[in-house]
Scaffold this active site. Structure first.
Site, PDB file in Angstrom:
ATOM      1  N   GLY A 143       0.820  -1.204   0.000  1.00 38.01           N
ATOM      2  CA  GLY A 143       0.000   0.000   0.000  1.00 38.01           C
ATOM      3  C   GLY A 143       0.852   1.251   0.000  1.00 38.01           C
ATOM      4  O   GLY A 143       1.852   1.333   0.718  1.00 38.01           O
ATOM      5  N   CYS A 144       0.434   2.209  -0.825  1.00 38.79           N
ATOM      6  CA  CYS A 144       1.171   3.472  -0.880  1.00 38.79           C
ATOM      7  C   CYS A 144       0.189   4.627  -1.022  1.00 38.79           C
ATOM      8  O   CYS A 144       0.362   5.523  -1.853  1.00 38.79           O
ATOM      9  CB  CYS A 144       2.165   3.462  -2.043  1.00 38.79           C
TER      10      CYS A 144
ATOM     11  N   GLY B  38       0.901   4.984   3.542  1.00 39.35           N
ATOM     12  CA  GLY B  38       2.069   4.389   2.915  1.00 39.35           C
ATOM     13  C   GLY B  38       3.040   5.424   2.372  1.00 39.35           C
ATOM     14  O   GLY B  38       4.268   5.280   2.505  1.00 39.35           O
ATOM     15  N   SER B  39       2.507   6.494   1.760  1.00 37.05           N
ATOM     16  CA  SER B  39       3.370   7.556   1.239  1.00 37.05           C
ATOM     17  C   SER B  39       4.155   8.229   2.355  1.00 37.05           C
ATOM     18  O   SER B  39       5.343   8.548   2.207  1.00 37.05           O
ATOM     19  CB  SER B  39       2.533   8.592   0.491  1.00 37.05           C
TER      20      SER B  39
ATOM     21  N   ARG C   6      -1.993   0.347  -9.026  1.00 34.68           N
ATOM     22  CA  ARG C   6      -1.604   0.878 -10.336  1.00 34.68           C
ATOM     23  C   ARG C   6      -0.177   1.403 -10.258  1.00 34.68           C
ATOM     24  O   ARG C   6       0.113   2.366  -9.538  1.00 34.68           O
ATOM     25  CB  ARG C   6      -2.552   2.001 -10.767  1.00 34.68           C
TER      26      ARG C   6
ATOM     27  N   GLU D  96       0.767  -1.148  16.472  1.00 40.26           N
ATOM     28  CA  GLU D  96       0.509   0.075  17.241  1.00 40.26           C
ATOM     29  C   GLU D  96      -0.375   1.058  16.483  1.00 40.26           C
ATOM     30  O   GLU D  96      -1.223   1.730  17.066  1.00 40.26           O
ATOM     31  CB  GLU D  96       1.836   0.751  17.608  1.00 40.26           C
TER      32      GLU D  96
ATOM     33  N   LYS E  67     -11.578  -1.003  17.200  1.00 38.27           N
ATOM     34  CA  LYS E  67     -10.512  -0.585  18.112  1.00 38.27           C
ATOM     35  C   LYS E  67     -10.790  -1.051  19.539  1.00 38.27           C
ATOM     36  O   LYS E  67      -9.865  -1.424  20.275  1.00 38.27           O
ATOM     37  CB  LYS E  67     -10.364   0.938  18.049  1.00 38.27           C
TER      38      LYS E  67
END
Length: 441
Positions: free
Chosen positions: A11-12, A16-17, A47, A131, A207
């Site tokens: 994932g980005c 992620g970025s 993509r 975490e 959560k």
């Protein structure tokens, strides 16, 4: 320095970025803390050709084959920030069984089937750290998992969803209705285009399950959590809370208790509730999160900060990456989970709580006595009663009146049955609202 610890990033997007940026800008410090540099072996995305601006990463690292990336021999740690149940579960189980440590922010997966991940981690001798799955950058799960491991936690009460906290804080501060406050939250980027997971309590329930599992050494899933959202909270509820010296928050509450046979149990629930302005959680505004922990030896502890956003969540992810990388270099791994207690989860009807009930009743003699009789039949004690003309207008015999009742602590089932009987009385025009009251005597 030893050979690099190599990461597979799944994932980005927003989080992620930020993970990539932090790995780049803090590379030297991270290497010094770990004793080896961190390197990205590959980044799995949907993509490959998508424009990612000035992200400091070699485009050749992107792939659309996450499973192939995970299985590579040069991958040491898998970092998952995709979310969802499948295929994330299959990816992470594959990694853990192969002895590759996993860092994830996936609260939905952990709450639904954390057992599969923990079992795979134990089988493969790998670390599973998460975490970032609860309360963003707030150091919370590690203290529950490690720092308080020598103590007995009795209760965890928290505000763990920033979107709903922003909405309720806006309603309290400005007198806005729910829809208006939600629109503001959406415009400011606090609420998703589809806010259902937040406003209906699904996010907070996931959560709550994770917190309860750690606090009480028991496997708790999202299905075990009683869940109610905030969509029914009204301007009138906010005004009534203020009149009582309270505010309204969406709370996750996990607490120890006992069943009818005296056996120890846990209760886990998420719902809006009135809390006194003197309670530490009452002052938590905007999109902030806070969790209030009550332990036998440590006493009362509160963890506070920003609970969401790319940078805060990435901070928590990187903290876990440092921990698992150091463990890997030391040839060790942390215990996957502590679920030895295996306590049963108490149904919501057995949870002990208080109710704030607002009734629109016929204004005539004997009404209060009749209403009080309903409470007595269900063995629910009344703490306070406030009575006045409907809508705050001038009193007059034969007109409707408002009746606001706050109870003492009682089982939720008895309180719900009381409200059910009140709805059937011919002297009760309507049950205007029902809210639980927490944090008081």
């Amino acid at each position: 320095m030893t050979s690099p610890v190599r990461l597979a990033l799944l994932g980005c997007g927003t989080v992620g970025s930020e993970v990539v940026r932090l790995l780049h800008t803090q590379a030297a410090d991270l290497a010094a803390r770990i004793g080896a540099p961190l390197e990205i072996a590959g980044i799995a995305v949907r993509r490959v050709g998508r424009d990612r601006g000035d992200l400091p990463v070699d485009p050749a690292l992107f792939t659309t084959d996450p499973l192939g990336l995970i299985k590579r021999d040069d991958v040491d740690v898998v970092v998952e920030v995709v979310g969802g149940i499948e295929p994330a579960r299959s990816w992470l189980v594959e990694a853990l069984r192969a002895g590759k440590s996993v860092v994830t922010a996936n609260k939905a997966l952990l709450a639904e089937d954390g057992a599969a991940l923990h079992d795979a981690a134990a089988e493969g001798g790998a670390d599973l750290y998460y975490e970032a799955s609860v309360a963003g950058a707030i150091p919370l799960l590690r203290p529950l998992r490690e720092s308080l491991h020598g103590d007995r936690i009795n209760r965890v009460t928290g505000i763990v969803n920033g979107t709903t906290n922003f909405i309720l804080s806006a309603m309290d501060a400005t007198g806005a209705g729910f829809a208006e406050a939600l629109d503001e939250a959406t415009e400011l980027g606090y609420a998703e285009a589809d806010p259902t997971a937040d406003v209906e309590g699904f996010d907070a329930a996931a959560k709550a399950a994770i917190l309860a599992s750690l606090a009480f050494h028991t496997r708790v899933t999202a299905a075990d959590v009683h869940r109610e959202g905030i969509t029914e909270v009204t301007v009138a509820d906010m005004a009534s809370a203020k009149a009582m010296g309270c505010t309204i928050k969406l709370l996750c509450i996990a607490a120890r208790g006992t069943d009818a046979a005296g056996g120890e149990t846990v209760s886990v629930r998420v719902h809006p509730a009135m809390i006194p302005l003197t309670h530490p959680l009452a002052s938590v505004g905007d999109a902030f999160n806070a969790v209030f922990v009550e332990a036998e030896a440590a006493g009362q502890l509160m963890f506070y900060g920003r609970g969401a956003g790319g940078a805060p969540t990435a901070s928590a992810v990187l903290g876990d990456v440092v921990a698992v990388a150091r463990n890997r270099l030391a040839g060790a791994y942390a215990a996957s989970e502590s679920a030895y207690a295996d306590l049963s989860v108490r149904p919501m009807g057995e949870a002990l709580t208080r109710y704030h009930i607002s009734l629109d009743v016929v204004d005539r003699p004997g009404v209060l006595q009749a209403v009080a009789g309903v409470f007595a039949r269900h063995d629910v004690s009344i703490a306070t009663v406030r009575q006045g003309p409907a809508g705050g207008g001038p009193a007059g015999r034969g007109e409707d009146a408002d009746l606001v009742i706050v109870t003492h602590v009682a089982p939720d089932a008895a309180l719900a049955a009381t409200v059910g009987e009140l709805r059937g009385l011919d002297i009760v025009r309507s049950v205007a609202s029902v809210l639980r009251v927490e944090g008081g005597a």
